[in-house]
Design an enzyme around this catalytic site. Structure first.
Site, PDB file in Angstrom:
ATOM      1  N   ARG A  95       0.865  -1.361   0.154  1.00  0.00           N
ATOM      2  CA  ARG A  95       0.021   0.146   0.032  1.00  0.00           C
ATOM      3  C   ARG A  95       0.890   1.285  -0.071  1.00  0.00           C
ATOM      4  O   ARG A  95       2.019   1.342   0.357  1.00  0.00           O
ATOM      5  CB  ARG A  95      -1.005   0.038   1.122  1.00  0.00           C
ATOM      6  N   HIS A 144       0.423   9.330  10.398  1.00  0.00           N
ATOM      7  CA  HIS A 144       0.468   9.459  12.146  1.00  0.00           C
ATOM      8  C   HIS A 144      -0.697   9.818  12.588  1.00  0.00           C
ATOM      9  O   HIS A 144      -0.761  10.668  13.297  1.00  0.00           O
ATOM     10  CB  HIS A 144       1.724  10.316  12.369  1.00  0.00           C
ATOM     11  N   ASP A 184      -3.437   7.159  12.324  1.00  0.00           N
ATOM     12  CA  ASP A 184      -4.431   6.044  12.587  1.00  0.00           C
ATOM     13  C   ASP A 184      -4.309   5.460  13.990  1.00  0.00           C
ATOM     14  O   ASP A 184      -5.295   5.173  14.627  1.00  0.00           O
ATOM     15  CB  ASP A 184      -3.847   4.603  11.672  1.00  0.00           C
ATOM     16  N   SER A 229       5.573  -3.913   3.019  1.00  0.00           N
ATOM     17  CA  SER A 229       5.895  -5.362   2.582  1.00  0.00           C
ATOM     18  C   SER A 229       5.784  -6.360   3.945  1.00  0.00           C
ATOM     19  O   SER A 229       5.288  -7.414   3.806  1.00  0.00           O
ATOM     20  CB  SER A 229       7.392  -5.410   2.174  1.00  0.00           C
ATOM     21  N   ASP A 264      -2.004   0.147   7.653  1.00  0.00           N
ATOM     22  CA  ASP A 264      -1.320  -0.749   6.668  1.00  0.00           C
ATOM     23  C   ASP A 264      -2.031  -2.199   6.273  1.00  0.00           C
ATOM     24  O   ASP A 264      -2.556  -2.342   5.341  1.00  0.00           O
ATOM     25  CB  ASP A 264       0.099  -1.177   6.923  1.00  0.00           C
ATOM     26  N   TYR A 266       9.164   5.988  16.129  1.00  0.00           N
ATOM     27  CA  TYR A 266       7.787   5.922  15.967  1.00  0.00           C
ATOM     28  C   TYR A 266       7.234   5.755  17.251  1.00  0.00           C
ATOM     29  O   TYR A 266       6.090   6.276  17.534  1.00  0.00           O
ATOM     30  CB  TYR A 266       7.767   4.904  14.956  1.00  0.00           C
TER      31      TYR A 266
HETATM   32  C1  GLA Z   1       3.474   3.021   9.659  1.00  0.00           C
HETATM   33  C2  GLA Z   1       2.665   2.301  10.574  1.00  0.00           C
HETATM   34  C3  GLA Z   1       1.015   2.632  10.203  1.00  0.00           C
HETATM   35  C4  GLA Z   1       0.988   4.397  10.366  1.00  0.00           C
HETATM   36  C5  GLA Z   1       2.135   4.804   9.580  1.00  0.00           C
HETATM   37  C6  GLA Z   1       2.152   6.264   9.620  1.00  0.00           C
HETATM   38  O1  GLA Z   1       3.317   2.574   8.323  1.00  0.00           O
HETATM   39  O2  GLA Z   1       2.421   0.809  10.297  1.00  0.00           O
HETATM   40  O3  GLA Z   1       0.307   1.994  11.213  1.00  0.00           O
HETATM   41  O4  GLA Z   1       1.063   4.779  11.539  1.00  0.00           O
HETATM   42  O5  GLA Z   1       3.247   4.424   9.725  1.00  0.00           O
HETATM   43  O6  GLA Z   1       0.805   7.098   8.996  1.00  0.00           O
END
Ligand code: GLA
Length: 330
Positions: A15, A22, A24, A114, A165, A213
């Site tokens: 995807r 940032h 979700d 991935s 994701d 993160y």
């Molecule tokens: C990563 C996380 C997602 C989301 C994005 C930022 O891809 O796996 O859950 O928080 O970062 O939008």
């Protein structure tokens, strides 16, 4: 002895997120779409109590089905399927052995999910094998499946990722973006008009394991302790935060949720230049207030924006490297 019963082939896309990063993990809005690159799992169910997987590029792995500690699995890529198998087992799913291969056209560590693709592929293979002559395989909703795989990602990596994701891959359909309200987990498909094209450009490899993160997720929890859920907060709530750093983090999340709504509106009304500008604002907010970009990503976005036909560009996904997403006029 391995007894082959059936032949399985599951293909799952990655995807890319058009806008809404940032957001979700605080129940906000995201707008990802699937990409034309896939992870494929191929093989046979067996009567062994183990999964034997061979990755063409990353070696062989053996995952016992009675495994308890996912992080003891080597090589590391196999922790994702191991996490899914453990998560399914803890939901009472009967697991069968499997012997097969995994291959992918998705670049690993590029921010195109991935790992989520590998998780979903594993879940589909495992569910396919869990039925028998007496009963059909159990059926899970898209949200259930995504939550199981999100949990697998947590236990495999320790990164407290949100659901974007996994849910965008399970629920996505080609030619549409997937608007997800991460509070209600409601999914709305937004057609991508023929006049524009979504592209990506790989910038640098990165991993969210050991990145900041988790720190951002913790900062959002702290913000919510003071002002309540970020997904329903407004800009005036930001002033109630004492810390200037937390004010910046909150400003990003609140404004990003607004931008997702405005982007969907702009796309549906043919206002492509406005949509592009919102992507650029999103990048600036992620870079300045949320601090998850870097110089290389900023330069890549700026250089894309100088190309003819480019309406907007921004970093996409967790950040700290990875890919940028581009909206181009056809
Ligand atoms: C990563 C996380 C997602 C989301 C994005 C930022 O891809 O796996 O859950 O928080 O970062 O939008």
């Amino acid at each position: 002895m391995i007894e082959s019963r059936s032949s399985v082939r599951i293909q799952v896309p990655g995807r890319i997120n058009l806008i809404g990063d940032h957001t979700d993990y605080t129940g906000g809005l995201v707008l990802p779409t699937t990409v034309d690159m896939f992870t494929t799992m191929l093989g046979n169910h067996t009567d062994e109590n183990v999964w034997r997987l061979t990755s063409q590029t990353h070696g062989r792995a053996l995952i016992p089905l009675d495994l308890d500690d996912v992080r003891s699995v080597e090589p590391q890529w196999a922790r994702y399927p191991a996490g899914v198998l453990l998560a399914l087992r803890s939901r009472g799913i009967r697991l069968r052995g499997f012997e097969g291969s995994v291959s992918t056209t998705l670049p690993v560590g590029a921010g195109l999910s991935s790992s989520a693709a590998l998780e979903i592929a594993t879940a589909r293979v495992a569910l396919d094998g869990s039925g028998d002559a007496q009963r059909d395989p159990p059926s899970f909703s898209e949200v259930d499946l995504a939550q199981i795989c999100q949990h697998a990602e947590h236990i495999a990596t320790g990164v407290p990722c949100g659901i974007m994701d996994q849910l965008s891959i399970v629920a996505g359909c080609a030619g549409s973006a997937t608007l997800i309200d991460c509070s209600s987990l409601e999914v709305t498909h937004i057609p991508i008009p023929d006049q524009v094209r979504v592209e990506h450009s790989f910038i640098t490899q990165r991993s969210l394991i050991g990145s900041e993160y988790a720190q951002r997720v913790a900062q959002c929890r702290k913000i919510e302790d003071t002002i309540g859920p970020l997904c329903s907060a407004s800009m005036s709530d930001v002033e109630r935060l004492e810390s200037e750093l937390l004010q910046r983090r909150a400003r990003h999340v609140i404004s990003e949720n607004l931008r997702v709504r405005q982007f969907v509106d702009a796309l549906s009304h043919g206002e492509y230049e406005h949509a592009g500008r919102l992507m650029v604002e999103s990048h600036q907010s992620l870079a300045v207030d949320y601090q998850v970009s870097n110089q290389v990503m900023d330069d890549a976005v700026n250089s894309k924006l100088r190309e003819t036909g480019v309406l907007g560009a921004r970093m996409t996904g967790g950040g700290f490297g990875g890919c940028i997403v581009v909206l181009r006029r056809r």
